[in-house]
Design a protein around this motif. Structure first.
Motif, PDB file in Angstrom:
ATOM      1  N   TYR A 333       7.408 -11.273   0.401  1.00  0.00           N
ATOM      2  CA  TYR A 333       7.709 -10.705   1.713  1.00  0.00           C
ATOM      3  C   TYR A 333       7.711 -11.824   2.744  1.00  0.00           C
ATOM      4  O   TYR A 333       7.180 -12.921   2.512  1.00  0.00           O
ATOM      5  CB  TYR A 333       6.700  -9.610   2.103  1.00  0.00           C
ATOM      6  CG  TYR A 333       5.352 -10.122   2.562  1.00  0.00           C
ATOM      7  CD1 TYR A 333       5.066 -10.270   3.925  1.00  0.00           C
ATOM      8  CD2 TYR A 333       4.358 -10.463   1.646  1.00  0.00           C
ATOM      9  CE1 TYR A 333       3.836 -10.738   4.354  1.00  0.00           C
ATOM     10  CE2 TYR A 333       3.128 -10.924   2.060  1.00  0.00           C
ATOM     11  CZ  TYR A 333       2.867 -11.070   3.419  1.00  0.00           C
ATOM     12  OH  TYR A 333       1.638 -11.543   3.851  1.00  0.00           O
ATOM     13  N   ARG A 387       9.201  -4.398   7.383  1.00  0.00           N
ATOM     14  CA  ARG A 387       9.462  -5.438   6.393  1.00  0.00           C
ATOM     15  C   ARG A 387       9.527  -4.858   4.979  1.00  0.00           C
ATOM     16  O   ARG A 387       8.822  -3.905   4.663  1.00  0.00           O
ATOM     17  CB  ARG A 387       8.380  -6.525   6.460  1.00  0.00           C
ATOM     18  CG  ARG A 387       8.477  -7.423   7.673  1.00  0.00           C
ATOM     19  CD  ARG A 387       7.342  -8.420   7.713  1.00  0.00           C
ATOM     20  NE  ARG A 387       6.076  -7.798   8.079  1.00  0.00           N
ATOM     21  CZ  ARG A 387       4.912  -8.434   8.121  1.00  0.00           C
ATOM     22  NH1 ARG A 387       4.848  -9.712   7.778  1.00  0.00           N
ATOM     23  NH2 ARG A 387       3.816  -7.798   8.486  1.00  0.00           N
ATOM     24  N   LYS A 388      10.362  -5.461   4.163  1.00  0.00           N
ATOM     25  CA  LYS A 388      10.513  -5.039   2.779  1.00  0.00           C
ATOM     26  C   LYS A 388       9.692  -5.957   1.875  1.00  0.00           C
ATOM     27  O   LYS A 388       9.550  -7.147   2.142  1.00  0.00           O
ATOM     28  CB  LYS A 388      11.984  -5.074   2.345  1.00  0.00           C
ATOM     29  CG  LYS A 388      12.920  -4.260   3.246  1.00  0.00           C
ATOM     30  CD  LYS A 388      12.590  -2.784   3.201  1.00  0.00           C
ATOM     31  CE  LYS A 388      13.572  -1.992   4.052  1.00  0.00           C
ATOM     32  NZ  LYS A 388      13.253  -0.544   4.056  1.00  0.00           N
ATOM     33  N   VAL A 389       9.157  -5.382   0.806  1.00  0.00           N
ATOM     34  CA  VAL A 389       8.413  -6.134  -0.190  1.00  0.00           C
ATOM     35  C   VAL A 389       9.216  -6.112  -1.483  1.00  0.00           C
ATOM     36  O   VAL A 389       9.569  -5.039  -1.994  1.00  0.00           O
ATOM     37  CB  VAL A 389       7.012  -5.554  -0.426  1.00  0.00           C
ATOM     38  CG1 VAL A 389       6.254  -6.391  -1.454  1.00  0.00           C
ATOM     39  CG2 VAL A 389       6.238  -5.510   0.884  1.00  0.00           C
TER      40      VAL A 389
END
Length: 393
Positions: A333, A387-389
């Motif tokens: 991330y 946010r993307k993981v």
């Protein structure tokens, strides 16, 4: 006699029809119709003939003309109303080679790449690989000394970026990770090369490990989530308990290996360029869970951290893989430094499988931390926001 009368009536009817079709409105002067007149108006089959063509005139001629006109108008609309095609050419960005730059040329005619703008020094200093390695691996003076973990709720007063929306550490979700497919493997280079010198530093807030290698033997990471960018090892920090959590679960220990992009000379230059470079740094988080044995690298760091405080101590040299072994599975991330100035230019890689540590090895230190808030050595988790993981295997 009867047939002759019928023939005269037919001729008069055809003459009147011809006058109406031709549009003549005046008073006609009657004359005797001859056989030549009839042949002009009719063909041999007795049908009306088009005056401008040898083709037989039919009832559908007008409809065909109208349709032809409509087709032409429609074709014109398509011709002038159709959108134009725009060609976009993507030319590769050219970064000049350092050795190809003419230092005698006028300054306004030289285009330096980003790292040369940050550090414009004589070429003879750049060719000293040994000094370059020491400059990168030797820790500079901490840029921020007036902060404490116990007052982290007020960090944003002195360091505005600590209140940003992409801060670290975070709580990694158990479900909902985005799987990355077709990515290159994460490559660890020079991880088995023994360091020339290792230094352990304890500034009263954190325990950090620094090392020095030859210029061509410095440990680095590239590939995977880092793509083709190369990141050089800078330092390793110990946190008790762990900063990153997984599904709300906090682990007893965490080590964070910190890397600087290879296009920068040292940490300070990377910090200066971080506003325009969202991935100037890379950090690897290793989480540890309780087990019946301890990872050798963490066990040694825990033993040394008890005797080292407010000073730097040289320890027995080892390779970086001894403290931070390579891995394949990891979560990724975009985040920040977990200490001031909290710069949001860090690509975080969290090891997919935890390492082991014995409870007795960390219990004594954790009890001291819990009894004295000033001894805290971790930052609380920050909101993940949008946010993307990503999960790499």
């Amino acid at each position: 006699m009867y047939q002759k009368k019928i023939s005269n009536v037919t001729l008069w009817y055809l003459l009147i029809l011809h006058i109406r079709v031709s549009g003549y409105t005046g008073t006609p002067r009657l004359r005797k119709v001859t056989l030549e007149d009839i042949l002009v108006l009719t063909n041999h089959t007795g049908q009306l003939q088009d005056q401008t063509s040898s083709r037989t005139n039919t009832l559908f001629d007008d409809a065909d003309d109208i349709q032809r006109q409509l087709d032409n108008e429609a074709r014109d609309r398509l011709k002038f109303g159709r959108p134009k095609t725009i060609w976009v050419f993507h030319f590769p960005t050219h970064f000049p080679d350092r050795n190809s730059i003419d230092e005698d040329a006028p300054e306004d005619q030289i285009r330096y790449p980003r790292d040369l703008i940050l550090r414009k020094k004589p070429r003879k200093e750049e060719t000293n690989d040994e000094e370059t390695a020491i400059d990168l691996m030797t820790p500079p003076l901490p840029p921020c000394l007036d902060w404490e973990y116990s007052s982290q709720g007020r960090w944003d007063k002195s360091f505005p970026e600590c209140g940003g929306k992409s801060q670290s550490p975070v709580d990694l979700p158990i479900a909902g990770l985005i799987k990355a497919r077709g990515a290159r493997s994460l490559l660890f280079q020079n991880y088995d090369v023994q360091a020339q010198e290792l230094t352990l530093m304890n500034d009263g807030k954190r325990v950090m490990l620094f090392g020095e290698w030859k210029s061509a033997q410095r440990p680095l990471i590239y590939g995977g989530a880092a793509h083709s960018r190369r990141y050089l090892f800078h330092s390793l920090t110990l946190h008790l308990p762990a900063e990153h959590t997984v599904g709300g679960l906090q682990y007893p220990a965490e080590t964070q290996a910190f890397y600087v992009s290879a296009e920068y000379r040292n940490l300070e230059h990377a910090l200066d360029a971080s506003p325009s470079d969202p991935q100037a740094f890379l950090a690897v988080a290793n989480l540890y869970k309780y087990s019946n044995h301890s990872h050798k690298g963490l066990e040694e760091l825990l033993k040394l951290s008890k005797s080292v405080r407010y000073r730097n101590v040289s320890i027995k040299t080892k390779s970086l893989s001894y403290f931070n072994p390579p891995f394949k599975e990891y979560a990724c991330y975009q985040g920040s430094l977990s200490t001031p100035p909290c710069t949001e230019s860090v690509l975080w890689l969290v090891r997919g499988r935890t390492l082991s540590v014995m409870r007795e090895a960390v219990e004594e230190i954790l009890l001291k931390t819990q009894s004295s808030p000033q001894q805290m050595s971790f930052r609380t988790v920050q909101p993940l926001n949008d946010r993307k993981v990503y999960l790499f295997k």
